[in-house]
Design an enzyme around this catalytic site. Structure first.
Site, PDB file in Angstrom:
ATOM      1  N   LEU A  14     -18.300  60.255  56.231  1.00  0.00           N
ATOM      2  CA  LEU A  14     -19.294  59.063  56.718  1.00  0.00           C
ATOM      3  C   LEU A  14     -19.122  57.469  55.406  1.00  0.00           C
ATOM      4  O   LEU A  14     -19.987  56.758  55.998  1.00  0.00           O
ATOM      5  CB  LEU A  14     -20.581  59.790  55.982  1.00  0.00           C
ATOM      6  CG  LEU A  14     -21.786  61.088  56.211  1.00  0.00           C
ATOM      7  CD1 LEU A  14     -22.663  61.475  55.837  1.00  0.00           C
ATOM      8  CD2 LEU A  14     -21.079  61.128  57.738  1.00  0.00           C
ATOM      9  N   GLY A  15     -18.680  57.412  54.925  1.00  0.00           N
ATOM     10  CA  GLY A  15     -18.092  56.496  54.268  1.00  0.00           C
ATOM     11  C   GLY A  15     -17.415  56.655  52.999  1.00  0.00           C
ATOM     12  O   GLY A  15     -17.092  57.719  52.199  1.00  0.00           O
ATOM     13  N   ARG A  16     -16.470  55.624  53.187  1.00  0.00           N
ATOM     14  CA  ARG A  16     -15.736  55.577  51.450  1.00  0.00           C
ATOM     15  C   ARG A  16     -16.201  54.138  50.683  1.00  0.00           C
ATOM     16  O   ARG A  16     -16.158  52.893  50.922  1.00  0.00           O
ATOM     17  CB  ARG A  16     -14.895  55.188  51.742  1.00  0.00           C
ATOM     18  CG  ARG A  16     -13.825  56.706  52.621  1.00  0.00           C
ATOM     19  CD  ARG A  16     -11.904  56.080  52.871  1.00  0.00           C
ATOM     20  NE  ARG A  16     -11.928  57.518  53.301  1.00  0.00           N
ATOM     21  CZ  ARG A  16     -12.213  58.404  54.767  1.00  0.00           C
ATOM     22  NH1 ARG A  16     -12.727  57.091  55.051  1.00  0.00           N
ATOM     23  NH2 ARG A  16     -11.069  59.100  55.082  1.00  0.00           N
ATOM     24  N   GLY A  17     -16.576  53.961  49.173  1.00  0.00           N
ATOM     25  CA  GLY A  17     -16.125  53.113  48.176  1.00  0.00           C
ATOM     26  C   GLY A  17     -15.848  52.798  47.607  1.00  0.00           C
ATOM     27  O   GLY A  17     -14.552  54.172  47.223  1.00  0.00           O
ATOM     28  N   ALA A  18     -15.484  52.615  45.743  1.00  0.00           N
ATOM     29  CA  ALA A  18     -14.740  51.840  45.109  1.00  0.00           C
ATOM     30  C   ALA A  18     -14.508  52.914  44.022  1.00  0.00           C
ATOM     31  O   ALA A  18     -13.702  53.930  43.451  1.00  0.00           O
ATOM     32  CB  ALA A  18     -15.067  50.642  43.947  1.00  0.00           C
ATOM     33  N   THR A  19     -15.754  54.299  44.251  1.00  0.00           N
ATOM     34  CA  THR A  19     -15.655  55.228  43.342  1.00  0.00           C
ATOM     35  C   THR A  19     -15.599  56.322  44.054  1.00  0.00           C
ATOM     36  O   THR A  19     -15.259  57.023  43.427  1.00  0.00           O
ATOM     37  CB  THR A  19     -17.696  55.408  42.182  1.00  0.00           C
ATOM     38  OG1 THR A  19     -18.311  54.960  43.005  1.00  0.00           O
ATOM     39  CG2 THR A  19     -16.917  53.871  41.511  1.00  0.00           C
ATOM     40  N   LYS A  48     -21.319  63.345  47.526  1.00  0.00           N
ATOM     41  CA  LYS A  48     -20.278  61.762  47.169  1.00  0.00           C
ATOM     42  C   LYS A  48     -18.847  62.406  46.139  1.00  0.00           C
ATOM     43  O   LYS A  48     -20.207  62.954  45.547  1.00  0.00           O
ATOM     44  CB  LYS A  48     -20.686  60.952  46.072  1.00  0.00           C
ATOM     45  CG  LYS A  48     -20.415  60.348  46.163  1.00  0.00           C
ATOM     46  CD  LYS A  48     -20.943  58.573  45.634  1.00  0.00           C
ATOM     47  CE  LYS A  48     -19.915  57.523  45.588  1.00  0.00           C
ATOM     48  NZ  LYS A  48     -20.677  56.214  45.584  1.00  0.00           N
ATOM     49  N   ASP A 142     -26.514  48.797  40.558  1.00  0.00           N
ATOM     50  CA  ASP A 142     -26.393  47.846  41.621  1.00  0.00           C
ATOM     51  C   ASP A 142     -26.628  48.086  42.793  1.00  0.00           C
ATOM     52  O   ASP A 142     -26.262  48.504  43.506  1.00  0.00           O
ATOM     53  CB  ASP A 142     -24.908  48.964  41.519  1.00  0.00           C
ATOM     54  CG  ASP A 142     -23.446  48.109  42.832  1.00  0.00           C
ATOM     55  OD1 ASP A 142     -24.004  46.905  42.779  1.00  0.00           O
ATOM     56  OD2 ASP A 142     -22.880  49.231  42.835  1.00  0.00           O
TER      57      ASP A 142
END
Length: 340
Positions: A14-19, A48, A142
């Site tokens: 569904l989505g990618r981030g830095a962690t 996640k 954050d």
């Protein structure tokens, strides 16, 4: 489909981030007593999965296990619920309720800024979530539109704050030693940029940035590099946009005070925003208008902000968020996630 632990199957990202990466997933069997939500076979969830380099860091694994109870008990109508935590081999994952809707960053990009009333009421709900977490000693660290998910109900947007604990989990001694910081440059509070002690006041600063962006479509401080943006947080005052009513600007200005001791509590912020929303609407009564004009009285500094705890045995004077020693080349996305 890829299994996560013995109870979940990943279906699609569904989505990618830095962690890490957030996946739509399906539960295969009920979770055990260690989970906050047992769930049932066939139920859809969000998971996640933290990046492998984080999952292989012993400091982060220990922090993950240590904060398990905090993350699982953090419940509020405006917080995405963490249902379970998976620790298996080199895999760390958080199992959460699936929110079927966009994040606030995407919503603003597709629909443009909100009206002063809508922006006030949405941010008030985010402040409600912060008040609940701060009362439990949990600081988000954050806060930004990408970490606010939106569920539409009856034509109204219901915000849910996500990624509690991720900033702290990622803020390992290894990351600190390499001078990487936790947070996103466009939303980082001055004390975080300088590596000073942090409290729940960093979330209030983030709420002020978020509110400004809801009203204008952009955060107040921008630049070609992360370093440039961080210096603006430290040195510049944001200019009041022409479409922002004076009472609402009073709220924004108090949240964005450089001195964290001058920012209000999340509870008082939520109260002030609802007062302003009533007073700047087209059908406001004279009493509601007067109350909005006097909103500054509701924004007294928080007398007891929640501290960001130090790790047991850690250096209490060590900076957890520092100005980077070098800036990225031109075109760096200063609003890009560094810990989501």
């Amino acid at each position: 489909m890829r299994p996560v632990g013995s109870k979940y199957l990943l279906e699609e990202p569904l989505g990618r981030g830095a962690t890490g990466t957030v996946w739509r997933a399906r539960q295969t069997v009920p979770a055990g007593a260690e989970a906050a939500v047992t769930g049932s076979p066939g139920e859809t969830v969000a998971i996640k999965v933290l990046k492998e380099e984080l999952a292989s860091d012993p400091d982060i694994v220990m922090r993950f296990l240590r904060e398990r109870s905090v993350l699982l008990r953090l419940t509020h109508p405006n917080i995405v619920r963490v249902r379970d935590l998976v620790v298996e081999g080199d895999l760390l994952a958080l199992v959460m309720d699936l929110v079927d809707g966009p994040d606030l960053h995407r919503y603003l990009r597709e629909n443009g800024p909100l009206s002063p009333v809508a922006a006030s009421l949405l941010t008030a709900q985010v402040a409600d979530a912060l008040a609940a977490s701060h009362a439990d000693g949990v600081v988000h660290r954050d806060l930004k539109p990408a970490n606010v998910l939106l569920r539409e109900s009856g034509g109204e947007l219901h915000p849910l704050l996500t990624d509690f604990g991720i900033a702290r989990l990622a803020d390992s001694p290894g990351l600190t030693r390499t001078h990487e910081f936790v947070g996103t440059p466009a939303y980082v509070a001055p004390e975080s940029a300088e590596g000073r002690p942090q409290t729940s006041a960093v979330d209030i600063y983030g709420a002020g940035i978020l509110l400004y962006e809801l009203l204008t479509g952009r955060p107040p401080f921008a630049g070609g590099t992360a370093l440039e943006v961080l210096h603006r947080h430290l040195e510049e005052e944001p200019a009041r946009p022409g479409n922002v009513p004076e009472p609402l600007w009073t709220v924004v200005e108090r949240c964005l005070r450089k001195n964290p001791d001058e920012r209000p509590s999340a509870e008082n912020l939520a109260r002030a925003l609802r007062t302003v929303a009533q007073g700047v609407g087209v059908h406001a009564s004279s009493a509601q208008i007067a109350a909005a004009e006097g909103v500054g009285a509701l924004l007294a500094p928080d007398p007891s902000p929640a501290p960001v705890p130090q790790d047991p045995g850690g250096d209490p004077n060590a900076a957890t968020t520092v100005l980077p020693t070098t800036g990225a080349p031109g075109g760096h996305d200063t609003a890009a996630a560094t810990s989501d």
